[in-house]
Every structure is written in C-alpha cells, then in structure tokens.
Design a protein around this motif. Structure first.
Motif: not given
Length: 106
Positions: A3-12, A54-57, A83-85, A100-106
């Motif tokens: 079980x995993x809990x992940x907190x990544x902002x959906x947008x930034x 996005x593929x970069x560590x 992109x994708x985290x 994986x989690x998606x993030x939208x950057x504006x």
C-alpha cells in the motif's frame, strides 16, 4: 503489492518548487531480530527508492536496515513542464513497485 500513499500536486506553475511526499507500507525486517522460535528472521527491506520527472531522476535514496518500517520520504523539485512523476521502490526478495502520478504545469 504494498500500500502506497503519494502526495504530488496535480498542477503547478512553471518554475514553482513542488514538494513530493511518499509513504509505503513495508515491515523493513532487518535480519537481526529473532522470531518466537528463536530463529533469526530473514532480512526483507526496501533497498532503493528512485523518483523521475519526465524520465530525469530528481531524487534517489539508498535505504538500509536502520530505516523504520513504512518509510516516509519527502523531497522537492522544480516544476518544469507537464508530465509524469514516476516513483520506484526496490527491495530484497525481488520486491519492486512502481507508481506514477501526472502533473500539469501552466
């Protein structure tokens, strides 16, 4: 699967510093503790965590038996593009989990 809990902002906004937090449910058995019969329980730990954006560590950690059960990791990175985290945990006994989690950057 753990079980995993992940907190990544959906947008930034581009250039924002974002915080990524992860917690994975895992016993992190050190290999030093005896069981009820007195036998040493085999080691079973998460050895490595890697996060790519996005593929970069952007963050990686080598974990050891001294890490507590259910390891919590928190780190920051800069939002550069939508992109994708991707987070990967690797451990003993063939354990591997990727989320994986998606993030939208504006």
């Amino acid at each position: 699967m753990a079980r995993v809990l992940i907190n990544v902002p959906r947008s930034a906004r581009r250039g924002d510093v974002i915080t990524i937090r992860t917690l994975i449910q895992h016993t992190m058995e050190t290999g030093y503790r005896p069981n009820a019969q007195g036998d040493v329980m085999p080691r079973d730990i998460i050895r490595r965590f890697t996060c790519t954006y996005d593929g970069a560590v952007v963050f990686s950690a080598e974990l050891s038996p001294a890490i507590a059960a259910n390891p919590f990791l928190s780190f920051t990175t800069v939002a550069t593009s939508s992109g994708t985290v991707t987070m990967t945990w690797e451990g003993d006994n063939g354990f591997a989990q990727t989320e994986t989690r998606a993030i939208e950057v504006t």
